[in-house]
Enzyme design. Structure first.
Site, PDB file in Angstrom:
ATOM      1  CG  ASP A 422      -2.006   0.989   1.252  1.00 29.79           C
ATOM      2  OD1 ASP A 422      -2.328   1.520   0.174  1.00 29.79           O
ATOM      3  OD2 ASP A 422      -2.565   1.236   2.341  1.00 29.79           O
ATOM      4  CD  GLU A 425      -0.188   5.209  -3.962  1.00 32.14           C
ATOM      5  OE1 GLU A 425       0.271   5.552  -2.857  1.00 32.14           O
ATOM      6  OE2 GLU A 425      -0.851   4.182  -4.141  1.00 32.14           O
ATOM      7  CG  ASP A 501      -8.409   4.115  -0.342  1.00 32.17           C
ATOM      8  OD1 ASP A 501      -8.244   2.876  -0.337  1.00 32.17           O
ATOM      9  OD2 ASP A 501      -7.664   4.893   0.271  1.00 32.17           O
TER      10      ASP A 501
HETATM   11  O1  MIG Z   1      -4.396   5.875   3.985  1.00 31.21           O
HETATM   12  O2  MIG Z   1      -3.969   0.634   5.461  1.00 31.21           O
HETATM   13  O3  MIG Z   1      -5.996   1.775  -0.020  1.00 31.21           O
HETATM   14  O4  MIG Z   1      -6.959  -0.442   1.361  1.00 31.21           O
HETATM   15  O5  MIG Z   1      -7.162  -0.231   4.149  1.00 31.21           O
HETATM   16  C1  MIG Z   1      -5.118   4.694   4.049  1.00 31.21           C
HETATM   17  C2  MIG Z   1      -5.156   1.339   5.546  1.00 31.21           C
HETATM   18  C3  MIG Z   1      -4.163   3.532   4.019  1.00 31.21           C
HETATM   19  C4  MIG Z   1      -5.203   2.707   2.024  1.00 31.21           C
HETATM   20  C5  MIG Z   1      -5.566   1.480   1.298  1.00 31.21           C
HETATM   21  C6  MIG Z   1      -6.625   0.729   2.042  1.00 31.21           C
HETATM   22  C7  MIG Z   1      -6.128   0.393   3.433  1.00 31.21           C
HETATM   23  C8  MIG Z   1      -5.701   1.657   4.165  1.00 31.21           C
HETATM   24  N1  MIG Z   1      -4.708   2.379   3.369  1.00 31.21           N
END
Ligand code: MIG
Length: 796
Positions: A422, A425, A501
């Protein structure tokens, strides 16, 4: 950032982090405040090219201030490089060339001509390029490229009927024409709906479909870019890159052929472990081993199949990457073992940010070996993420990739089967402006050095590369399972993707379909949405409809944000629970088919989810359909994306189709009104398909064509690893009242079924001859042993 979004973000991050986000944005602005090169204001076309030097597979053209190199990587694949500008490091590609190609050259009144057996390209001295077939069909026309400082602008003409697809992950119509898109991976923050751009994973390629053919262009340039696809000028694309050489690949052919070649160049999506095609359960907030056990127990009690359970950031100790909270998960190894005993794999999330904490070994080690990205003045760059202030590994450094990858070992030893990447980017919190590193941050770039403007879009790709290479080393007989939010061209070599999201709205459900098809057309076959949308509270109906659609998408996962109402399948009560169970079971029954499609994707790059115009590119009536999709060659899926709808219009492409639920035979092309009670979405099977399903062991569904031929394939192996496999092809042929079925086996993996079922659709059997033996068969379903050839006579 608009105030509503701020509030939503606050709900997730809290006041303390929000306060720091102001500081973080300020620090970013400071870091970006260094004098750049003098601003050049206007775009300048390059000066005319003067000389041509032939190369074995192309030519080089030089002019006073620009150079163009053209190489044929295959008869129908070209690589063009305009310089000056930094050439890209080959992060996206796996092959330098594809096929030896004979090229001929000729001078022309206004320039030169180059030709392979498939493509003729006219190079005008002023920099204008015309791409044609050897017979003279013009299918792409470029204006002379222009420069402004370090930036390049490229203008490509569009035909009136031309449709454009691709660009990676987009919350946009499937046909991308008429809008501008940014190529800069970004977390939209909180949640997103249709029309938000950019998103987490851009791929600088488009596929163009028009009356003179189909082509694909891939810009191998990772810099910040704008793709204006007929927005400011309806009959032209304008692509602008902030830096780098203007290098791009142009492919000509059929849609299927283009993706095959593109994934030959950038790498094929490897075969995943079979379990990954099953159902994944996740939720941001699962906070203890007890809670996980409880969820898993409920799946069992409700007779809901489950293949993978995901742990979001709450399993970590204070969000420190590569740690486990010993209080709440005292024995992660025991937990994963327990789950695996029930056929459930554990997947854990990992974020790239490393908490600044002198007492934390990953931080210490990384600092000691200089693993983290630095500012131009040599200080280690810090940014804000879940753990608070963090530093960030520089994945453009091979030794950092290796160091980072080594940390997966401990989690593997605890029985973790997959990793979910996660925030890559990369995303950092900032109260205003770009939620990422300052563009001045330095990157190693394999030793040659570079800045974040160049490395930004590569960051996610290289984080996954680090993990992939480590997993292949540490577990040579297992197929890695990685799931990523960000990436770039070539990400399909390493990871699956989810669409991030999304908001919990009907519009977002509808958008999901175009987004998933668009990713497939960008070379990324394994993707899917958070079922129900990430950020909100889907109604039972929205959740059911989303679940039904996702059951036919490659990545099938229920996930939601912290603080949202729970949405495990039983939460909605009846009739939702029974409907969800039925689709879960259907997914399991489809696994042999899905696994076969996965194998085909690994061979050819063909995505599992395809647009309706797949194989039918000339049919303009299919080109804009974005509320339905093909799943492999056999299925057409038409999700319901409107609240309250109990029927919907479906466009059936030409040919014969069967209603999956009712077995009725229908004829395309044309619209039909299909029933869609809450417990069903319209699904159709192409006549001539042989659909393998996991029913009574194995059942082959034969969808008899009323004339002609059909085929189906079944791929089988051990489900993981790199051992023997087999590919069984079943060919059907209709000859008036007879239906022939021939079995063409191949491969070393032993055929797993002593007997299996053949189930006929649209064909009533009067007589059967199996390998020359008369057989007494009645009805539409019978068990057989392995055979070579079956001849069935229809009851008339
Ligand atoms: O800023 O880890 O897209 O799937 O549950 C949020 C918490 C951070 C974004 C991800 C999402 C995940 C969440 N993450």
């Amino acid at each position: 950032m608009d105030p509503r979004k701020w509030l939503l973000a606050l709900r997730f991050v809290g006041w303390r982090t929000a306060g720091r986000a102001v500081r973080a944005a300020w620090e970013r602005d400071q870091a970006e405040r260094i004098p750049g090169p003098p601003q050049v204001l206007s775009w300048q076309p390059i000066d005319p090219l003067e000389h041509m030097v032939p190369l074995p597979d192309g030519a080089r053209f030089t002019g006073p201030n620009a150079e163009l190199e053209i190489r044929f990587l295959a008869p129908e694949v070209l690589r063009l490089s305009w310089t000056p500008g930094l050439l890209p490091l080959p992060y996206a590609i796996v092959r330098e060339t594809l096929e030896e190609t004979k090229v001929s050259w000729a001078p022309q009144p206004a320039g030169w001509m180059l030709e392979s057996p498939a493509i003729r390209i006219e190079v005008n001295a002023d920099g204008r390029l015309r791409f044609q077939t050897p017979a003279g069909r013009l299918w792409r026309e470029e204006d002379p490229p222009e420069r402004r400082g370090e930036a390049w602008r490229h203008r490509v003409r569009l035909r009136p009927e031309e449709r454009l697809y691709g660009l990676g992950e987009r919350a946009a119509p499937l046909n991308r024409r008429g809008r501008t898109y940014r190529m800069w991976n970004r977390d939209p923050g909180g949640s997103y709906g249709p029309n938000v751009d950019p998103l987490y994973l851009g791929v600088p390629l488009w596929i163009s479909v028009h009356a003179e053919g189909v082509y694909l262009v891939f810009y191998e340039n990772p810099y910040d870019a704008a793709f204006d696809l007929g927005a400011s000028e309806p009959d032209a694309v304008q692509v602008t890159f902030a830096g780098g050489a203007l290098r791009y690949y142009v492919f000509y052919g059929s849609l299927e052929g283009l993706l095959a070649r593109y994934t030959e160049l950038t790498g094929r999506p490897p075969l995943p472990p079979r379990w990954a095609l099953g159902f994944h359960q996740s939720r941001w907030s699962y906070g203890s081993a007890e809670e996980v056990r409880e969820v898993v127990r409920s799946f069992r009690e409700h007779h809901l199949p489950l293949h993978a359970l995901h742990l979001d950031i709450d399993y970590m100790d204070g969000y420190r990457v590569f740690t486990v909270d010993r209080q709440r998960f005292p024995d992660l190894a025991g937990l994963t073992r327990e789950l695996e005993g029930q056929g459930i794999r554990t997947v854990v999330i990992l974020d790239p940010g490393v908490k600044i904490d002198p007492g934390y070994s990953v931080y210490q080690e990384g600092m000691a070996r200089g693993a983290f990205c630095r500012l131009p003045d040599g200080r280690v760059y810090r940014g804000l993420v879940w753990p608070g202030w963090c530093v960030f590994p520089d994945f453009t450094d091979p030794s950092v990739r290796e160091w980072w990858g080594a940390h997966y070992q401990a989690l593997l030893e605890m029985g973790v089967a997959g990793f979910w990447h996660d925030m890559n980017e990369p995303t950092t919190f900032a109260a205003w402006g770009e939620p990422t590193f300052p563009r001045t941050v330095r990157h190693e770039m394999e030793g040659r050095g570079g800045d974040h403007l160049e490395a930004h879009n590569l960051y996610g790709l290289l984080m996954n590369r680090a993990a992939w290479e480590a997993l292949r080393r540490m577990q040579p007989d297992r197929r890695p399972f990685l799931l990523t939010r960000s990436g770039w061209a070539g990400i399909q070599r390493y990871a699956w993707n989810w669409t991030g999201d999304t908001e919990s709205t009907w519009a977002a459900l509808r958008q999901t379909i175009a987004t998933v098809i668009g990713l497939g057309l960008s070379g990324i076959p394994y993707t899917g949405p958070d079922i129900g949308g990430f950020s909100g509270a889907p109604s039972a109906e929205l959740f059911i409809r989303w679940f039904q659609a996702a059951a036919f998408m490659p990545f099938f996962r229920n996930h939601a944000a912290k603080g949202t109402p729970r949405r495990e399948p039983w939460v909605f009560g009846e009739p939702a629970l029974s409907i969800l169970r039925e689709f879960l079971e259907l997914r399991v029954r489809l696994l042999p088919y899905l696994y076969t499609l996965a194998w085909e994707a690994a061979q050819t790059g063909a995505p599992l989810v395809r647009p309706l115009f797949w194989g039918n590119e000339d049919d303009a009536s299919l080109g804009e359909i974005e509320d339905a999709f093909l799943l492999g060659p056999a299925l057409l899926v038409a999700p319901v994306v409107e609240e309250g709808a109990r029927a919907r219009k479906v466009f059936l492409p030409s040919g014969e189709w069967y209603d999956f639920w009712e077995d009725r035979r229908l004829a395309g092309p044309g619209f039909i009104e299909a029933e869609a009670p809450l417990e069903r979405i319209p699904v159709f099977v192409r006549a001539g398909s042989v659909l393998p399903m996991a029913e009574d062991g194995l059942t082959l569904h034969l969808y008899a064509p009323s004339a002609g031929e059909g085929e189906g394939t079944l791929y089988s192996d051990a489900g993981d690893g790199f051992g023997p496999y087999r590919v069984d092809r079943f060919r059907m042929e209709r000859e008036e009242d007879w239906l022939w079925l021939r079995w063409i086996p191949e491969g070393d993996f032993p055929w797993p079924w002593e007997t299996f079922t053949l189930r006929l659709h649209g064909f009533a059997v009067a007589r059967a001859v199996i390998d020359g033996q008369e057989s007494s068969i009645q009805g539409d379903r019978f068990r057989v042993r392995p055979f070579q050839e079956i001849r069935l006579e229809e009851k008339t």
